[in-house]
Design a protein around this motif. Sequence first.
Motif, PDB file in Angstrom:
ATOM      1  N   THR A 144      -7.040   8.168  10.178  1.00  0.00           N
ATOM      2  CA  THR A 144      -6.881   8.683   8.818  1.00  0.00           C
ATOM      3  C   THR A 144      -5.803   7.929   8.054  1.00  0.00           C
ATOM      4  O   THR A 144      -4.724   7.660   8.569  1.00  0.00           O
ATOM      5  CB  THR A 144      -6.595  10.210   8.817  1.00  0.00           C
ATOM      6  OG1 THR A 144      -6.629  10.658   7.446  1.00  0.00           O
ATOM      7  CG2 THR A 144      -5.252  10.560   9.431  1.00  0.00           C
ATOM      8  N   THR A 145      -6.167   7.541   6.838  1.00  0.00           N
ATOM      9  CA  THR A 145      -5.236   6.969   5.866  1.00  0.00           C
ATOM     10  C   THR A 145      -5.986   6.799   4.537  1.00  0.00           C
ATOM     11  O   THR A 145      -7.079   7.370   4.372  1.00  0.00           O
ATOM     12  CB  THR A 145      -4.605   5.643   6.348  1.00  0.00           C
ATOM     13  OG1 THR A 145      -3.591   5.278   5.398  1.00  0.00           O
ATOM     14  CG2 THR A 145      -5.596   4.500   6.449  1.00  0.00           C
ATOM     15  N   ASP A 146      -5.440   5.961   3.642  1.00  0.00           N
ATOM     16  CA  ASP A 146      -6.059   5.767   2.328  1.00  0.00           C
ATOM     17  C   ASP A 146      -7.455   5.150   2.477  1.00  0.00           C
ATOM     18  O   ASP A 146      -7.658   4.270   3.327  1.00  0.00           O
ATOM     19  CB  ASP A 146      -5.182   4.845   1.490  1.00  0.00           C
ATOM     20  CG  ASP A 146      -3.742   5.327   1.454  1.00  0.00           C
ATOM     21  OD1 ASP A 146      -3.516   6.532   1.694  1.00  0.00           O
ATOM     22  OD2 ASP A 146      -2.839   4.495   1.216  1.00  0.00           O
ATOM     23  N   SER A 147      -8.360   5.575   1.607  1.00  0.00           N
ATOM     24  CA  SER A 147      -9.755   5.144   1.766  1.00  0.00           C
ATOM     25  C   SER A 147      -9.925   3.629   1.662  1.00  0.00           C
ATOM     26  O   SER A 147     -10.782   3.054   2.333  1.00  0.00           O
ATOM     27  CB  SER A 147     -10.652   5.873   0.770  1.00  0.00           C
ATOM     28  OG  SER A 147     -10.425   5.387  -0.532  1.00  0.00           O
ATOM     29  N   THR A 192       0.831  -1.227   0.000  1.00  0.00           N
ATOM     30  CA  THR A 192       0.000   0.000   0.000  1.00  0.00           C
ATOM     31  C   THR A 192       0.859   1.268   0.000  1.00  0.00           C
ATOM     32  O   THR A 192       0.501   2.268   0.613  1.00  0.00           O
ATOM     33  CB  THR A 192      -0.976   0.037   1.208  1.00  0.00           C
ATOM     34  OG1 THR A 192      -0.244   0.125   2.437  1.00  0.00           O
ATOM     35  CG2 THR A 192      -1.903  -1.150   1.239  1.00  0.00           C
ATOM     36  N   MET A 193       1.961   1.205  -0.709  1.00  0.00           N
ATOM     37  CA  MET A 193       2.925   2.315  -0.622  1.00  0.00           C
ATOM     38  C   MET A 193       2.731   3.337  -1.744  1.00  0.00           C
ATOM     39  O   MET A 193       2.776   3.006  -2.927  1.00  0.00           O
ATOM     40  CB  MET A 193       4.353   1.775  -0.646  1.00  0.00           C
ATOM     41  CG  MET A 193       5.392   2.894  -0.527  1.00  0.00           C
ATOM     42  SD  MET A 193       6.989   2.329   0.044  1.00  0.00           S
ATOM     43  CE  MET A 193       7.472   1.212  -1.244  1.00  0.00           C
ATOM     44  N   THR A 194       2.543   4.571  -1.332  1.00  0.00           N
ATOM     45  CA  THR A 194       2.420   5.676  -2.276  1.00  0.00           C
ATOM     46  C   THR A 194       3.788   6.009  -2.853  1.00  0.00           C
ATOM     47  O   THR A 194       4.775   6.092  -2.110  1.00  0.00           O
ATOM     48  CB  THR A 194       1.856   6.905  -1.541  1.00  0.00           C
ATOM     49  OG1 THR A 194       0.569   6.550  -1.032  1.00  0.00           O
ATOM     50  CG2 THR A 194       1.756   8.121  -2.443  1.00  0.00           C
ATOM     51  N   SER A 232      10.091  12.189  -2.653  1.00  0.00           N
ATOM     52  CA  SER A 232      11.011  12.093  -1.517  1.00  0.00           C
ATOM     53  C   SER A 232      11.401  10.633  -1.261  1.00  0.00           C
ATOM     54  O   SER A 232      12.541  10.348  -0.900  1.00  0.00           O
ATOM     55  CB  SER A 232      10.404  12.726  -0.272  1.00  0.00           C
ATOM     56  OG  SER A 232       9.166  12.138   0.004  1.00  0.00           O
ATOM     57  N   ARG A 233      10.467   9.697  -1.467  1.00  0.00           N
ATOM     58  CA  ARG A 233      10.803   8.274  -1.284  1.00  0.00           C
ATOM     59  C   ARG A 233      11.674   7.771  -2.439  1.00  0.00           C
ATOM     60  O   ARG A 233      12.479   6.858  -2.273  1.00  0.00           O
ATOM     61  CB  ARG A 233       9.515   7.447  -1.198  1.00  0.00           C
ATOM     62  CG  ARG A 233       8.775   7.666   0.115  1.00  0.00           C
ATOM     63  CD  ARG A 233       7.469   6.911   0.157  1.00  0.00           C
ATOM     64  NE  ARG A 233       6.854   7.009   1.471  1.00  0.00           N
ATOM     65  CZ  ARG A 233       5.614   6.648   1.748  1.00  0.00           C
ATOM     66  NH1 ARG A 233       4.843   6.170   0.805  1.00  0.00           N
ATOM     67  NH2 ARG A 233       5.141   6.764   2.969  1.00  0.00           N
ATOM     68  N   ASP A 234      11.480   8.367  -3.597  1.00  0.00           N
ATOM     69  CA  ASP A 234      12.207   7.960  -4.798  1.00  0.00           C
ATOM     70  C   ASP A 234      13.710   8.262  -4.709  1.00  0.00           C
ATOM     71  O   ASP A 234      14.492   7.771  -5.509  1.00  0.00           O
ATOM     72  CB  ASP A 234      11.579   8.678  -6.000  1.00  0.00           C
ATOM     73  CG  ASP A 234      11.958   8.035  -7.312  1.00  0.00           C
ATOM     74  OD1 ASP A 234      11.720   6.827  -7.453  1.00  0.00           O
ATOM     75  OD2 ASP A 234      12.509   8.733  -8.171  1.00  0.00           O
TER      76      ASP A 234
HETATM   77  N1  GLU Z   1      -0.254   4.906   1.039  1.00  0.00           N
HETATM   78  C1  GLU Z   1       0.202   5.576   2.192  1.00  0.00           C
HETATM   79  C2  GLU Z   1       1.710   5.450   2.367  1.00  0.00           C
HETATM   80  O1  GLU Z   1       2.357   4.938   1.550  1.00  0.00           O
HETATM   81  C3  GLU Z   1      -0.514   5.138   3.462  1.00  0.00           C
HETATM   82  C4  GLU Z   1      -0.664   3.660   3.631  1.00  0.00           C
HETATM   83  C5  GLU Z   1       0.521   3.010   4.314  1.00  0.00           C
HETATM   84  O2  GLU Z   1       0.909   3.428   5.402  1.00  0.00           O
HETATM   85  O3  GLU Z   1       1.035   2.064   3.740  1.00  0.00           O
HETATM   86  O4  GLU Z   1       2.282   5.886   3.302  1.00  0.00           O
END
Ligand code: GLU
Length: 268
Positions: free
Chosen positions: A186-189, A100-102, A106-108
């Motif tokens: 709160t997080t992704d729906s 579930t990673m956006t 910055s992560r890239d």
């Molecule tokens: N998609 C979001 C993220 O990458 C929230 C879900 C999660 O924690 O994995 O941080």
Amino acid sequence: MKRLVIILALVLSFMFAASIASAGKIEDVKAKGVLTCGVKDSVNLFGFIDADSKELVGFDIDICKYIASKLGVKTEFKVVTSKNRIPMLVQGSVDMVAATMTHKFSRDEQIDFSITYFMDGQKILVKKGSGIASAADLANKKVGTVKGSTSEKNIKNAQPKAHVISYDEYPQAFMALKQGKVKAVTTDSGILAGLKAGDDNPEKWEIAGEFIASEPYGLGLPQNDSAFRDFVNKCLNEMWLDGTYQKLFKKWMGYDLPEGWTIELWPM
Ligand code: GLU
């Protein structure tokens, strides 16, 4: 002479080690016969333990299995959290992250990402009748989320007056909501929908408000291995074209893909 032999042996072993280190992920994975994926084990619908089979299942799990099958190898899973998934990939403990990673710039800086394989956005989950209809209503209220997530940062931007409490995993944040320790999660729906659906009394909870942020998911991939990245992107394209993607979406989300949504398709 003896010294020369030792030096030669050392040089050869360095060269051998260097050649292993520079072998790409595809060769690496094929050689070990297994694709090691970092996944969640407590996110309903995406990566969680099935109550009956006690196996890891979910949308992210099936994506890993599909890519492993295209490589002709088995899949192995290692459980990651939002906080440790990037370090685990950087250290090489996992070959890929499907959790579930956006993907965001910055992560890239530390890892690479696949094309977007799932599109979501951040919302809030509250108790029905709480009177909280959006992030605006969270001023001076406690909100639960997870360490290392984008959700943690986004809610602080959306409502700087909210008191954000970060847990290790989403079920803990939901437990805090049930116990009245926080007023919202709160997080992704999709994750919120999974929490609600997995509860004994789903009708007690509602997902409220507009999207706080957009959350396109990417598979986390090792930095600077474009052959592997291309391979994974091609697998995602094939998954779409052969209909597997649509079937898996329906299987896990429980509804058809939203009209007009497609993954980024490249001509073959
Ligand atoms: N998609 C979001 C993220 O990458 C929230 C879900 C999660 O924690 O994995 O941080």
